[in-house]
Design a protein around this motif. Sequence first.
Motif: not given
Length: 188
Positions: A82, A85, A174
């Motif tokens: 994560e 991410t 992103r």
Amino acid sequence: MRGRQLRRWSTCLVVAATVVSSTACGGGDDTSAGTAAADAAPARTDRKTAELAAGKAALAAYSGYLTASREASGRSDPHLPELSTFVGDPLLTRLRLSIRQAKRNGAVRTGKLVSDPAVVSVSLDTVPPTVEIQDCLDATGYQLVYARDQKVVPGTRGTRHLVTATATRYPDGRWLISAGAAHQDQPC
């Protein structure tokens, strides 16, 4: 009777002339100014919408960053998936090194962070685009403790202080938190 008809006609002509001149924005050859103004309004709206969307995505990345870093620090896992991410380099490398150092010393982070972030600026024209975030982070309930006995590591009590972060839009679209600084000398 003829006088009344003339008045009606003249009134209709005045109304028609007023409507035509007001809808033509001055009429004549100046229609390009009206078109430019009409085009600028949607462009401003699109720009504002894009900035709001960028701010929202950056705040989501920041929230994810806090959650993932808290989880990784609590597990002493610098490679928690994560993290990547929500966090990008150079901050990702610094964060992993910090977690690795705590693990080597037998320490983990426990507790809760209280966050109240806000977007300070949005720069969509920079390469890459960035969003600056400011937060009053309350880390008084978030502590570095020794894993074996849960005693607080001396000198590591959390405070309530100013934090700044930069979210960057990466080539894949992103938004990741790429930089951050804790200003512990600036309470909030």
